[in-house]
Design a protein around this motif. Structure first.
Motif, PDB file in Angstrom:
ATOM      1  N   THR A  23       0.851  -1.175  -0.188  1.00 38.28           N
ATOM      2  CA  THR A  23       0.002   0.035  -0.165  1.00 38.28           C
ATOM      3  C   THR A  23       0.702   1.257   0.098  1.00 38.28           C
ATOM      4  OG1 THR A  23      -1.673  -1.299   1.100  1.00 38.28           O
ATOM      5  CG2 THR A  23      -1.730   1.164   1.342  1.00 38.28           C
ATOM      6  N   VAL A  24       1.022   1.786  -0.956  1.00 37.09           N
ATOM      7  CA  VAL A  24       1.978   2.937  -1.340  1.00 37.09           C
ATOM      8  C   VAL A  24       1.101   4.451  -1.856  1.00 37.09           C
ATOM      9  CG1 VAL A  24       3.840   1.581  -1.214  1.00 37.09           C
ATOM     10  CG2 VAL A  24       2.738   1.901  -3.634  1.00 37.09           C
ATOM     11  N   MET A  25       1.927   5.513  -1.389  1.00 40.15           N
ATOM     12  CA  MET A  25       1.685   6.832  -2.068  1.00 40.15           C
ATOM     13  C   MET A  25       2.543   6.823  -3.417  1.00 40.15           C
ATOM     14  SD  MET A  25       0.119   9.951  -1.312  1.00 40.15           S
ATOM     15  CE  MET A  25       0.380  10.071   0.551  1.00 40.15           C
ATOM     16  N   VAL A  26       1.773   7.125  -4.442  1.00 41.51           N
ATOM     17  CA  VAL A  26       2.440   7.309  -5.777  1.00 41.51           C
ATOM     18  C   VAL A  26       1.945   8.763  -6.475  1.00 41.51           C
ATOM     19  CG1 VAL A  26       2.919   4.989  -5.904  1.00 41.51           C
ATOM     20  CG2 VAL A  26       0.994   5.908  -7.226  1.00 41.51           C
ATOM     21  N   GLN A  27       2.665   9.190  -7.580  1.00 38.59           N
ATOM     22  CA  GLN A  27       2.278  10.364  -8.294  1.00 38.59           C
ATOM     23  C   GLN A  27       0.839   9.941  -8.775  1.00 38.59           C
ATOM     24  OE1 GLN A  27       5.310  11.922 -10.466  1.00 38.59           O
ATOM     25  NE2 GLN A  27       3.845  12.396 -11.901  1.00 38.59           N
ATOM     26  N   LYS A  28      -0.068  10.838  -8.838  1.00 38.46           N
ATOM     27  CA  LYS A  28      -1.592  10.588  -9.149  1.00 38.46           C
ATOM     28  C   LYS A  28      -1.713  10.020 -10.624  1.00 38.46           C
ATOM     29  CE  LYS A  28      -6.175  12.606  -9.584  1.00 38.46           C
ATOM     30  NZ  LYS A  28      -6.122  13.550 -10.862  1.00 38.46           N
ATOM     31  N   GLU A  29      -0.775  10.422 -11.542  1.00 40.26           N
ATOM     32  CA  GLU A  29      -0.877   9.788 -12.850  1.00 40.26           C
ATOM     33  C   GLU A  29      -0.286   8.419 -12.844  1.00 40.26           C
ATOM     34  OE1 GLU A  29       0.088  12.885 -12.118  1.00 40.26           O
ATOM     35  OE2 GLU A  29      -1.650  13.876 -13.114  1.00 40.26           O
ATOM     36  N   VAL A  30       0.770   8.055 -12.137  1.00 40.56           N
ATOM     37  CA  VAL A  30       1.204   6.944 -12.068  1.00 40.56           C
ATOM     38  C   VAL A  30       0.086   5.807 -11.551  1.00 40.56           C
ATOM     39  CG1 VAL A  30       3.042   5.226 -10.954  1.00 40.56           C
ATOM     40  CG2 VAL A  30       3.496   7.759 -11.651  1.00 40.56           C
ATOM     41  N   ALA A  31      -0.406   6.197 -10.336  1.00 43.04           N
ATOM     42  CA  ALA A  31      -1.630   5.588  -9.922  1.00 43.04           C
ATOM     43  C   ALA A  31      -2.495   5.170 -11.008  1.00 43.04           C
ATOM     44  CB  ALA A  31      -2.286   6.119  -8.578  1.00 43.04           C
ATOM     45  N   GLU A  32      -3.032   6.086 -11.631  1.00 39.66           N
ATOM     46  CA  GLU A  32      -4.267   5.913 -12.868  1.00 39.66           C
ATOM     47  C   GLU A  32      -3.519   4.965 -13.871  1.00 39.66           C
ATOM     48  OE1 GLU A  32      -6.063  10.318 -12.061  1.00 39.66           O
ATOM     49  OE2 GLU A  32      -4.524  10.134 -13.764  1.00 39.66           O
ATOM     50  N   LYS A  33      -2.137   5.117 -14.078  1.00 38.31           N
ATOM     51  CA  LYS A  33      -1.750   3.934 -15.046  1.00 38.31           C
ATOM     52  C   LYS A  33      -1.639   2.685 -14.686  1.00 38.31           C
ATOM     53  CE  LYS A  33       2.221   3.965 -18.310  1.00 38.31           C
ATOM     54  NZ  LYS A  33       1.381   4.573 -19.402  1.00 38.31           N
ATOM     55  N   LEU A  34      -1.140   2.762 -13.375  1.00 37.42           N
ATOM     56  CA  LEU A  34      -1.037   1.290 -12.541  1.00 37.42           C
ATOM     57  C   LEU A  34      -2.526   0.446 -12.545  1.00 37.42           C
ATOM     58  CD1 LEU A  34       1.350   1.921  -9.594  1.00 37.42           C
ATOM     59  CD2 LEU A  34       1.822   0.672 -11.881  1.00 37.42           C
ATOM     60  N   GLN A  35      -3.506   1.466 -12.318  1.00 39.05           N
ATOM     61  CA  GLN A  35      -4.797   0.589 -11.910  1.00 39.05           C
ATOM     62  C   GLN A  35      -5.780   0.542 -13.479  1.00 39.05           C
ATOM     63  OE1 GLN A  35      -8.302   2.265 -10.140  1.00 39.05           O
ATOM     64  NE2 GLN A  35      -7.866   3.714 -12.078  1.00 39.05           N
ATOM     65  N   ALA A  36      -5.129   1.180 -14.600  1.00 40.46           N
ATOM     66  CA  ALA A  36      -5.824   1.006 -15.790  1.00 40.46           C
ATOM     67  C   ALA A  36      -6.163  -0.232 -16.197  1.00 40.46           C
ATOM     68  CB  ALA A  36      -5.211   2.020 -16.719  1.00 40.46           C
ATOM     69  N   PRO A  37      -7.419  -0.655 -16.846  1.00 39.25           N
ATOM     70  CA  PRO A  37      -7.534  -2.014 -17.172  1.00 39.25           C
ATOM     71  C   PRO A  37      -6.449  -2.226 -18.516  1.00 39.25           C
ATOM     72  CG  PRO A  37      -9.377  -0.727 -17.275  1.00 39.25           C
ATOM     73  CD  PRO A  37      -8.611   0.239 -16.951  1.00 39.25           C
ATOM     74  N   VAL A  38      -5.688  -3.345 -18.691  1.00 38.40           N
ATOM     75  CA  VAL A  38      -5.074  -3.577 -19.647  1.00 38.40           C
ATOM     76  C   VAL A  38      -5.794  -3.801 -20.912  1.00 38.40           C
ATOM     77  CG1 VAL A  38      -3.362  -5.345 -20.612  1.00 38.40           C
ATOM     78  CG2 VAL A  38      -3.455  -5.166 -18.101  1.00 38.40           C
ATOM     79  N   GLY A  39      -5.237  -3.070 -22.080  1.00 36.27           N
ATOM     80  CA  GLY A  39      -6.100  -3.144 -23.038  1.00 36.27           C
ATOM     81  C   GLY A  39      -6.784  -1.903 -23.506  1.00 36.27           C
ATOM     82  N   THR A  40      -6.489  -0.912 -22.352  1.00 32.66           N
ATOM     83  CA  THR A  40      -6.976   0.389 -22.603  1.00 32.66           C
ATOM     84  C   THR A  40      -5.755   1.483 -22.910  1.00 32.66           C
ATOM     85  OG1 THR A  40      -6.908   1.063 -20.182  1.00 32.66           O
ATOM     86  CG2 THR A  40      -9.047   0.143 -21.150  1.00 32.66           C
ATOM     87  N   ARG A  41      -6.092   2.571 -23.386  1.00 33.72           N
ATOM     88  CA  ARG A  41      -4.901   3.725 -23.676  1.00 33.72           C
ATOM     89  C   ARG A  41      -3.904   3.834 -22.590  1.00 33.72           C
ATOM     90  NH1 ARG A  41      -5.449   8.175 -27.976  1.00 33.72           N
ATOM     91  NH2 ARG A  41      -3.573   7.892 -28.502  1.00 33.72           N
ATOM     92  N   ASN A  42      -4.554   4.040 -21.188  1.00 32.19           N
ATOM     93  CA  ASN A  42      -3.649   4.589 -20.144  1.00 32.19           C
ATOM     94  C   ASN A  42      -2.741   3.410 -19.752  1.00 32.19           C
ATOM     95  OD1 ASN A  42      -3.067   6.614 -18.477  1.00 32.19           O
ATOM     96  ND2 ASN A  42      -4.640   6.436 -17.322  1.00 32.19           N
ATOM     97  N   ALA A  43      -2.922   2.258 -20.221  1.00 27.35           N
ATOM     98  CA  ALA A  43      -2.153   1.079 -19.682  1.00 27.35           C
ATOM     99  C   ALA A  43      -0.984   1.145 -20.324  1.00 27.35           C
ATOM    100  CB  ALA A  43      -2.875  -0.182 -19.904  1.00 27.35           C
ATOM    101  N   GLY A  44       0.194   0.529 -19.793  1.00 24.28           N
ATOM    102  CA  GLY A  44       1.336   0.323 -20.223  1.00 24.28           C
ATOM    103  C   GLY A  44       2.105  -1.007 -19.583  1.00 24.28           C
ATOM    104  N   ALA A  45       3.537  -1.106 -20.163  1.00 22.83           N
ATOM    105  CA  ALA A  45       4.130  -2.410 -19.709  1.00 22.83           C
ATOM    106  C   ALA A  45       4.160  -2.377 -18.102  1.00 22.83           C
ATOM    107  CB  ALA A  45       5.697  -2.234 -20.124  1.00 22.83           C
ATOM    108  N   ILE A  46       4.060  -1.449 -17.291  1.00 21.83           N
ATOM    109  CA  ILE A  46       4.090  -1.304 -15.719  1.00 21.83           C
ATOM    110  C   ILE A  46       2.822  -2.139 -15.473  1.00 21.83           C
ATOM    111  CG2 ILE A  46       3.618   0.836 -15.566  1.00 21.83           C
ATOM    112  CD1 ILE A  46       5.533  -1.370 -12.869  1.00 21.83           C
ATOM    113  N   THR A  47       1.536  -1.698 -16.146  1.00 23.72           N
ATOM    114  CA  THR A  47       0.351  -1.890 -15.971  1.00 23.72           C
ATOM    115  C   THR A  47       0.248  -3.559 -16.111  1.00 23.72           C
ATOM    116  OG1 THR A  47      -0.359   0.049 -17.139  1.00 23.72           O
ATOM    117  CG2 THR A  47      -2.204  -1.426 -15.969  1.00 23.72           C
ATOM    118  N   ALA A  48       0.676  -4.179 -17.102  1.00 24.71           N
ATOM    119  CA  ALA A  48       0.601  -5.585 -17.444  1.00 24.71           C
ATOM    120  C   ALA A  48       1.356  -6.220 -16.432  1.00 24.71           C
ATOM    121  CB  ALA A  48       0.929  -5.707 -18.696  1.00 24.71           C
ATOM    122  N   ALA A  49       2.754  -5.823 -15.951  1.00 25.13           N
ATOM    123  CA  ALA A  49       3.476  -6.280 -14.780  1.00 25.13           C
ATOM    124  C   ALA A  49       2.469  -6.463 -13.591  1.00 25.13           C
ATOM    125  CB  ALA A  49       4.703  -5.620 -14.863  1.00 25.13           C
TER     126      ALA A  49
END
Ligand code: SAM
Length: 295
Positions: free
Chosen positions: A149-175
């Motif tokens: 459970t961690v505090m991160v930059q808001k944009e990073v949080a959004e990327k991390l929890q974006a559904p894989v298969g959507t625009r906001n997702a990246g390699a870290i999201t899949a990981a």
């Protein structure tokens, strides 16, 4: 217990120790008294748990973790903060502060030493310059961690929890999806920190459970494929992978056909299941080629 969200107390403490903030080490300390109790409560800090904190700063979150958890181990890189932490955490007998760089630790070994026989959670207000390396270091460590459970930059949080298969997702999201499930718990405005950063933040919780381990034939190949494929995300998947991995275009096209995917598809269009299936097919092609070469 010292009130470490009281500005007068913080300023007196820092002045007495001659401490100046280091931007390089991502030092933005929490000064909103509602946030740390919330992170501790959402982060499994209970009497059953040993909690690893990364970057305790002056000990604001550490105090709240120590009030609730069985034991807290806090790893801090900045040696100037060690005497400050001795003072602010003096009353807590269940806290162990270690001076060091979390990225240099064998996390599984550290957690075994510190929390033998306990359930383990990680809680932290992360230094933002190394958010991804820290998360990957924890997850790749194979340590027995229940949640992060961690505090991160808001944009990073959004990327991390974006559904894989959507625009906001990246390699870290899949990981992250490979290693568990990510929830965005709450947003924290920039005014909650001293000094105030240029961005808002958010607290996320990763519930750790390898969800795709069984169906992934070669995890190393899978991680390499998502890293290289997403690094060229504007290209079609065929062009991105053929230019970065040793993979013939024809083989990638054949794999896409088998998965019923169009030839012009991009990495960001694939679901987690499709990414895993693609890596399995391409990995098989590579294995076959290697065995043919040996013959
Ligand atoms: N936990 C405190 C709070 O919430 O007020 C401070 C959080 S501050 C955002 C990040 C902390 O991580 C700083 O104390 C910084 O010195 C420390 N830090 C930076 N890089 C680190 C590393 N590689 N290993 C351990 N701690 C690190």
């Amino acid at each position: 217990m010292m009130n470490l969200t009281d500005m007068k107390t913080i300023k007196g403490l820092l002045l007495r120790h001659g401490f100046h903030f280091s931007k390089r080490l991502g030092q933005n300390f929490l000064i909103d008294d509602s946030i740390c109790p919330r992170i501790a409560e959402e982060g499994n800090a209970t009497k059953e748990y040993g909690v690893l904190e990364i970057g305790p700063g002056i000990g604001t979150l550490t105090q709240q973790l120590a009030l609730r958890a069985k034991r807290v181990t806090a790893v801090e890189l900045d040696d100037r903060l060690i005497p400050i932490l001795s003072e602010t955490l003096h009353d807590f007998k269940n806290v162990h502060v270690i001076h060091g760089d979390i990225l240099q630790f064998d996390v599984a070994k550290l957690l075994e030493q510190e929390f033998s026989g306990m359930k383990v959670a990680v809680c932290a207000n992360l230094p933002y310059y190394i958010t991804t390396p820290i998360l990957m270091h924890l997850l790749e460590s194979e340590a027995n961690i229940d949640s992060i459970t961690v505090m991160v930059q808001k944009e990073v949080a959004e990327k991390l929890q974006a559904p894989v298969g959507t625009r906001n997702a990246g390699a870290i999201t899949a990981a992250m999806n490979y290693y568990g499930t990510v929830e965005l718990l709450f947003v924290v405005p920039r005014e909650s920190f001293l000094p105030s950063p240029n961005v808002d933040s958010a607290v996320i919780r990763i519930s750790v459970k390898k969800r795709y381990e069984k169906e992934t034939r070669d995890p190393f190949y899978f991680f390499q494929m998502i890293k290289l494929g997403f690094s060229q995300r504007r290209k079609t998947l065929v062009n991105a992978l053929s230019s970065t991995m040793q993979c013939e275009k024809a083989c990638i096209l054949e794999a896409l056909k088998q998965l019923d995917l169009p030839p012009a598809v991009r990495m960001e269009n694939l679901s987690m299941e499709q990414l895993v299936a693609l890596s399995n097919l391409l990995c098989d092609v590579e294995d076959n080629e290697n065995s043919t070469k040996k013959e």
